[in-house]
Design a protein around this motif. Structure first.
Motif, PDB file in Angstrom:
ATOM      1  N   LEU A 115      19.338  38.409  -0.863  1.00 22.14           N
ATOM      2  CA  LEU A 115      18.339  37.442  -1.297  1.00 22.14           C
ATOM      3  C   LEU A 115      17.873  36.566  -0.143  1.00 22.14           C
ATOM      4  N   VAL A 116      18.831  36.079   0.637  1.00 22.08           N
ATOM      5  CA  VAL A 116      18.479  35.221   1.764  1.00 22.08           C
ATOM      6  C   VAL A 116      17.657  35.993   2.792  1.00 22.08           C
ATOM      7  N   GLY A 117      17.965  37.271   2.946  1.00 15.32           N
ATOM      8  CA  GLY A 117      17.225  38.099   3.902  1.00 15.32           C
ATOM      9  C   GLY A 117      15.757  38.246   3.546  1.00 15.32           C
ATOM     10  N   GLU A 118      15.430  38.062   2.270  1.00 14.43           N
ATOM     11  CA  GLU A 118      14.034  38.164   1.846  1.00 14.43           C
ATOM     12  C   GLU A 118      13.231  36.933   2.241  1.00 14.43           C
ATOM     13  N   GLY A 119      13.941  35.838   2.518  1.00 13.46           N
ATOM     14  CA  GLY A 119      13.262  34.588   2.845  1.00 13.46           C
ATOM     15  C   GLY A 119      12.627  33.962   1.617  1.00 13.46           C
ATOM     16  N   GLU A 120      11.961  32.844   1.824  1.00 13.45           N
ATOM     17  CA  GLU A 120      11.251  32.199   0.722  1.00 13.45           C
ATOM     18  C   GLU A 120       9.949  32.961   0.469  1.00 13.45           C
ATOM     19  N   HIS A 121       9.647  33.171  -0.800  1.00 16.65           N
ATOM     20  CA  HIS A 121       8.419  33.901  -1.139  1.00 16.65           C
ATOM     21  C   HIS A 121       7.925  33.455  -2.503  1.00 16.65           C
ATOM     22  N   VAL A 122       7.010  34.207  -3.076  1.00 19.53           N
ATOM     23  CA  VAL A 122       6.355  33.796  -4.322  1.00 19.53           C
ATOM     24  C   VAL A 122       7.337  33.621  -5.475  1.00 19.53           C
TER      25      VAL A 122
ATOM     26  N   ARG B  26      11.402  15.154  -9.234  1.00 23.43           N
ATOM     27  CA  ARG B  26       9.969  15.427  -9.375  1.00 23.43           C
ATOM     28  C   ARG B  26       9.537  16.542  -8.408  1.00 23.43           C
ATOM     29  N   LYS B  27      10.103  16.557  -7.219  1.00 24.58           N
ATOM     30  CA  LYS B  27       9.790  17.616  -6.257  1.00 24.58           C
ATOM     31  C   LYS B  27      10.282  18.964  -6.775  1.00 24.58           C
ATOM     32  N   ILE B  28      11.480  18.987  -7.366  1.00 23.64           N
ATOM     33  CA  ILE B  28      11.998  20.217  -7.950  1.00 23.64           C
ATOM     34  C   ILE B  28      11.128  20.650  -9.121  1.00 23.64           C
ATOM     35  N   ALA B  29      10.640  19.686  -9.896  1.00 22.80           N
ATOM     36  CA  ALA B  29       9.783  20.001 -11.043  1.00 22.80           C
ATOM     37  C   ALA B  29       8.514  20.731 -10.609  1.00 22.80           C
ATOM     38  N   ARG B  30       7.999  20.394  -9.439  1.00 16.25           N
ATOM     39  CA  ARG B  30       6.788  21.079  -8.954  1.00 16.25           C
ATOM     40  C   ARG B  30       7.064  22.555  -8.701  1.00 16.25           C
ATOM     41  N   THR B  31       8.247  22.853  -8.168  1.00 17.73           N
ATOM     42  CA  THR B  31       8.606  24.252  -7.943  1.00 17.73           C
ATOM     43  C   THR B  31       8.803  24.969  -9.278  1.00 17.73           C
TER      44      THR B  31
ATOM     45  N   GLY C 203      10.492  32.884 -11.206  1.00 16.17           N
ATOM     46  CA  GLY C 203      11.149  32.873  -9.896  1.00 16.17           C
ATOM     47  C   GLY C 203      12.486  32.172  -9.990  1.00 16.17           C
ATOM     48  N   HIS C 204      13.099  31.944  -8.838  1.00 18.11           N
ATOM     49  CA  HIS C 204      14.400  31.281  -8.844  1.00 18.11           C
ATOM     50  C   HIS C 204      14.596  30.406  -7.610  1.00 18.11           C
ATOM     51  N   LEU C 205      15.380  29.378  -7.819  1.00 15.00           N
ATOM     52  CA  LEU C 205      15.833  28.501  -6.740  1.00 15.00           C
ATOM     53  C   LEU C 205      17.220  28.941  -6.320  1.00 15.00           C
TER      54      LEU C 205
ATOM     55  N   ALA D 200      -0.594  20.625 -12.894  1.00 15.32           N
ATOM     56  CA  ALA D 200      -0.008  21.956 -13.042  1.00 15.32           C
ATOM     57  C   ALA D 200       0.013  22.619 -11.675  1.00 15.32           C
ATOM     58  N   TYR D 201       1.117  23.260 -11.361  1.00 15.23           N
ATOM     59  CA  TYR D 201       1.265  23.901 -10.053  1.00 15.23           C
ATOM     60  C   TYR D 201       1.307  25.411 -10.203  1.00 15.23           C
ATOM     61  N   TYR D 202       1.020  26.084  -9.086  1.00 16.81           N
ATOM     62  CA  TYR D 202       0.985  27.544  -9.050  1.00 16.81           C
ATOM     63  C   TYR D 202       1.626  27.992  -7.747  1.00 16.81           C
ATOM     64  N   ARG D 203       2.343  29.092  -7.797  1.00 21.76           N
ATOM     65  CA  ARG D 203       3.066  29.564  -6.612  1.00 21.76           C
ATOM     66  C   ARG D 203       2.185  30.514  -5.803  1.00 21.76           C
ATOM     67  N   VAL D 204       1.989  30.185  -4.545  1.00 22.07           N
ATOM     68  CA  VAL D 204       1.235  31.029  -3.614  1.00 22.07           C
ATOM     69  C   VAL D 204       2.116  31.249  -2.394  1.00 22.07           C
ATOM     70  N   ALA D 205       2.549  32.499  -2.187  1.00 20.09           N
ATOM     71  CA  ALA D 205       3.505  32.814  -1.113  1.00 20.09           C
ATOM     72  C   ALA D 205       4.731  31.916  -1.287  1.00 20.09           C
ATOM     73  N   ASP D 206       5.032  31.064  -0.301  1.00 14.14           N
ATOM     74  CA  ASP D 206       6.202  30.190  -0.417  1.00 14.14           C
ATOM     75  C   ASP D 206       5.805  28.735  -0.631  1.00 14.14           C
ATOM     76  N   GLU D 207       4.600  28.516  -1.166  1.00 12.06           N
ATOM     77  CA  GLU D 207       4.106  27.163  -1.374  1.00 12.06           C
ATOM     78  C   GLU D 207       3.833  26.897  -2.849  1.00 12.06           C
ATOM     79  N   ASN D 208       3.962  25.632  -3.228  1.00 13.64           N
ATOM     80  CA  ASN D 208       3.577  25.180  -4.564  1.00 13.64           C
ATOM     81  C   ASN D 208       2.225  24.494  -4.446  1.00 13.64           C
TER      82      ASN D 208
END
Length: 218
Positions: free
Chosen positions: A16-23, A35-40, A50-52, A125-133
């Motif tokens: 999992l770690v080898g995949e890096g952060e992604h969508v 609140r920051k976690i809530a955005r993810t 997805g998963h944290l 409302a947030y949306y996941r794009v690559a490794d960004e919220n």
């Protein structure tokens, strides 16, 4: 730790770690800002889920969680700051050396959007794009609502405006502003049609160079 029995899973964690952060994956070493976690959580729920991985730093090092308070912060993020509540499923893994990593799995929301309660009583409302919220485009949010609207029969009535828009989009992705100029529609009318076409699954939005563009889905 919150009745979670850690499973030895060195190989899985390394994979999992080898995949890096992604969508569908995000690393969190510390989770002291609900609140920051809530955005993810919102971003995952409004996309494909997805998963944290809690206890993993930005460089992919398996540091381990501090204590069970990390889980409570994530739960608070999901229930207090997300609307509707979007509680993750937790699994504990033990890495070589004894570090415990928590996986918080967030499913795709059955009904979107999932909002985050921001400061000053605002909701986003947030949306996941690559490794960004990313804050979801307002028309995407309206399209999500239209999908759940019981009176959605109007979505399937073709009009000359829709034909013009689809013809323009055959040339490739374009910003809303440029599309409005090309098809000669007012902002209000174009918004209505784009919401309908997005809800129908005919068009969608893509985030390119820090801006949303509309494209024709194949």
């Amino acid at each position: 730790m919150k009745d979670l029995k850690a499973k030895h899973a060195e190989a899985l964690l390394r994979k999992l770690v080898g995949e890096g952060e992604h969508v569908n994956q995000d690393f969190k070493f510390t989770v002291n800002d609900p609140r920051k976690i809530a955005r993810t959580i919102s971003a995952f729920a409004n996309n494909s889920g997805g998963h944290l991985l809690i206890g993993v730093d930005d460089n992919g090092q398996l540091r381990g969680v501090r204590n069970e308070e990390d889980i409570y912060v994530v739960e608070a993020a999901a229930t207090v700051y997300c609307e509707p509540a979007c509680l993750p499923e937790f699994t504990a893994y033990k890495a070589k050396g004894g570090a415990v990593i928590i996986r918080a799995e967030i499913a795709k929301a059955s009904s979107r959007p999932v909002y985050v309660k921001e400061e000053k009583n605002r909701r986003k409302a947030y949306y996941r794009v690559a490794d960004e919220n990313i804050i979801a485009h307002p028309l995407i949010v309206r399209a999500w609502k239209a999908i759940d609207d019981p009176d959605n029969s109007i979505l399937y009535n073709m009009s000359s405006a829709r034909v013009s828009i689809l013809t323009a989009l055959e040339k490739g992705p374009v910003t809303f502003e440029k599309l409005a100029i090309e098809v000669g529609l007012s902002k209000k009318n174009l918004e209505e049609v784009i919401v309908q076409l997005t809800a129908m699954g005919v068009v969608d939005f893509i985030y390119v160079e820090r801006q949303f563009m509309i494209y024709l889905k194949q």
